[in-house]
Scaffold this motif. Sequence first.
Motif, PDB file in Angstrom:
ATOM      1  N   LEU A   1       0.804  -1.224   0.000  1.00  0.00           N
ATOM      2  CA  LEU A   1       0.000   0.000   0.000  1.00  0.00           C
ATOM      3  C   LEU A   1       0.835   1.272   0.000  1.00  0.00           C
ATOM      4  O   LEU A   1       0.281   2.367   0.119  1.00  0.00           O
ATOM      5  CB  LEU A   1      -0.930   0.008   1.209  1.00  0.00           C
ATOM      6  CG  LEU A   1      -2.058  -1.022   1.211  1.00  0.00           C
ATOM      7  CD1 LEU A   1      -2.871  -0.927   2.496  1.00  0.00           C
ATOM      8  CD2 LEU A   1      -2.965  -0.843   0.002  1.00  0.00           C
TER       9      LEU A   1
ATOM     10  N   PRO B   1       2.288   2.946  -2.440  1.00  0.00           N
ATOM     11  CA  PRO B   1       1.842   3.948  -3.427  1.00  0.00           C
ATOM     12  C   PRO B   1       0.567   4.671  -2.997  1.00  0.00           C
ATOM     13  O   PRO B   1       0.458   5.894  -3.142  1.00  0.00           O
ATOM     14  CB  PRO B   1       1.602   3.106  -4.687  1.00  0.00           C
ATOM     15  CG  PRO B   1       2.490   1.921  -4.524  1.00  0.00           C
ATOM     16  CD  PRO B   1       2.458   1.622  -3.060  1.00  0.00           C
ATOM     17  N   LEU B   2      -0.400   3.935  -2.451  1.00  0.00           N
ATOM     18  CA  LEU B   2      -1.639   4.562  -1.986  1.00  0.00           C
ATOM     19  C   LEU B   2      -1.367   5.469  -0.797  1.00  0.00           C
ATOM     20  O   LEU B   2      -1.905   6.583  -0.728  1.00  0.00           O
ATOM     21  CB  LEU B   2      -2.653   3.478  -1.598  1.00  0.00           C
ATOM     22  CG  LEU B   2      -3.968   3.979  -0.979  1.00  0.00           C
ATOM     23  CD1 LEU B   2      -4.729   4.842  -1.975  1.00  0.00           C
ATOM     24  CD2 LEU B   2      -4.823   2.812  -0.508  1.00  0.00           C
ATOM     25  N   THR B   3      -0.527   4.994   0.120  1.00  0.00           N
ATOM     26  CA  THR B   3      -0.190   5.795   1.298  1.00  0.00           C
ATOM     27  C   THR B   3       0.487   7.094   0.890  1.00  0.00           C
ATOM     28  O   THR B   3       0.156   8.176   1.399  1.00  0.00           O
ATOM     29  CB  THR B   3       0.738   5.002   2.235  1.00  0.00           C
ATOM     30  OG1 THR B   3       0.094   3.794   2.632  1.00  0.00           O
ATOM     31  CG2 THR B   3       1.082   5.808   3.465  1.00  0.00           C
TER      32      THR B   3
ATOM     33  N   PHE C   1       0.202   8.605  -1.921  1.00  0.00           N
ATOM     34  CA  PHE C   1      -0.788   9.440  -2.611  1.00  0.00           C
ATOM     35  C   PHE C   1      -1.682  10.168  -1.611  1.00  0.00           C
ATOM     36  O   PHE C   1      -2.014  11.341  -1.794  1.00  0.00           O
ATOM     37  CB  PHE C   1      -1.642   8.576  -3.542  1.00  0.00           C
ATOM     38  CG  PHE C   1      -2.802   9.304  -4.159  1.00  0.00           C
ATOM     39  CD1 PHE C   1      -2.608  10.190  -5.207  1.00  0.00           C
ATOM     40  CD2 PHE C   1      -4.100   9.112  -3.675  1.00  0.00           C
ATOM     41  CE1 PHE C   1      -3.684  10.880  -5.767  1.00  0.00           C
ATOM     42  CE2 PHE C   1      -5.173   9.793  -4.220  1.00  0.00           C
ATOM     43  CZ  PHE C   1      -4.966  10.674  -5.278  1.00  0.00           C
ATOM     44  N   LEU C   2      -2.068   9.476  -0.549  1.00  0.00           N
ATOM     45  CA  LEU C   2      -3.005  10.046   0.420  1.00  0.00           C
ATOM     46  C   LEU C   2      -2.364  11.023   1.389  1.00  0.00           C
ATOM     47  O   LEU C   2      -2.957  12.065   1.717  1.00  0.00           O
ATOM     48  CB  LEU C   2      -3.691   8.924   1.204  1.00  0.00           C
ATOM     49  CG  LEU C   2      -4.650   8.022   0.410  1.00  0.00           C
ATOM     50  CD1 LEU C   2      -5.155   6.890   1.287  1.00  0.00           C
ATOM     51  CD2 LEU C   2      -5.814   8.836  -0.140  1.00  0.00           C
TER      52      LEU C   2
ATOM     53  N   SER D   1       5.610   7.880   2.710  1.00  0.00           N
ATOM     54  CA  SER D   1       5.371   6.460   3.021  1.00  0.00           C
ATOM     55  C   SER D   1       5.917   6.057   4.382  1.00  0.00           C
ATOM     56  O   SER D   1       6.019   4.871   4.683  1.00  0.00           O
ATOM     57  CB  SER D   1       6.007   5.582   1.933  1.00  0.00           C
ATOM     58  OG  SER D   1       7.407   5.829   1.845  1.00  0.00           O
TER      59      SER D   1
ATOM     60  N   VAL E   1      -2.774   4.640   7.452  1.00  0.00           N
ATOM     61  CA  VAL E   1      -3.437   4.167   6.227  1.00  0.00           C
ATOM     62  C   VAL E   1      -3.435   2.637   6.132  1.00  0.00           C
ATOM     63  O   VAL E   1      -4.502   2.019   6.005  1.00  0.00           O
ATOM     64  CB  VAL E   1      -2.804   4.803   4.978  1.00  0.00           C
ATOM     65  CG1 VAL E   1      -3.415   4.199   3.703  1.00  0.00           C
ATOM     66  CG2 VAL E   1      -2.994   6.310   4.990  1.00  0.00           C
TER      67      VAL E   1
ATOM     68  N   ALA F   1      -6.544  -0.269   6.578  1.00  0.00           N
ATOM     69  CA  ALA F   1      -6.803  -1.283   5.551  1.00  0.00           C
ATOM     70  C   ALA F   1      -6.720  -2.695   6.122  1.00  0.00           C
ATOM     71  O   ALA F   1      -7.502  -3.581   5.755  1.00  0.00           O
ATOM     72  CB  ALA F   1      -5.800  -1.121   4.408  1.00  0.00           C
TER      73      ALA F   1
END
Length: 221
Positions: A76, A78-80, A82-83, A87, A95, A99
Motif C-alpha cells: 500500500l 503507493p496509496l499511502t 498518494f493520500l 510512506s 493508512v 486497511a
Amino acid sequence: MWNSAVIGMLVEGTFVTVFITLVSTFFAYVLGLPLGIALVVTAKGGLKPNAVVYKVLDFIVNIVRSVPFLILMIMLIPLTRFLVGKSYGVAATIVPLIAAAAPFVARMVESSLLEVDPGVIEAAQSMGAGLWTIIWKVLLAEARTSLLINATIALGTILGYSAMAGAVGGGGLGSIAIQYGYNRYEEGIMFVTVILLVVLVQVMQAAGTKLSKKLDRRLTR
C-alpha cells in the motif's frame, strides 16, 4: 542511557502509539462496522439475502485478512504516498493499519450480530419494523456488549500492528524498539518498550471489560 532525552522519547513514543491505535481503530470501525452489518444482512437467512453481494464482500474480507500486515503495508506504499504525501511516519502508518484492521473488524461485527437471538428479530419484524430499524434498534442494541468486547480485542490487535509498523519507520514504540533496541543493541530500551506495550494492552482490556460489564447490568435491569 536513561537520561531525560531517552525518557522523553519513550513518553512521546507511548502517546504516538496510543494516538495511532485510537485513530486507526476509529476509522477501521467506520469501514468495518457497515461491512460487517452488510455481511449479516445479505447472508443466507439474513434480513435481505443476496448471494452475489455476500460472496463479493466475503471474498474481499478473506483476501485482505490473509495478507500479513507488513506485506500489506509495503503493497500500500503507493496509496499511502498518494493520500498523505509520504510512506513513513505516523500518518503513513494509519493508512495501512485501517486497511488491515477494517476486514478484521467486519468479521468481529459479523460474529457479534450473529449472536443476537433470532426470536427478537422475528418479533420486531412481526411488529412491522423496517430494515434500518431492526439494524439499529435490534441487532446493534442487542449485540452492544459483544461489540464492545470485540472492540477491545480490536484495539489490542491494532496496537500490535502499530508496533510492527516500526520496522518500516512507522513511529511510536515499535519504531523506538527497532531503532534503539535492535539496531543499536540497547536491550534496556527494547525491554521497556515491550513492557509499555503490554501495559497499554492491559489498560485497554481492563477498560473495555469494565465498560462491557456495566452495559450488561443495564441490559438485565
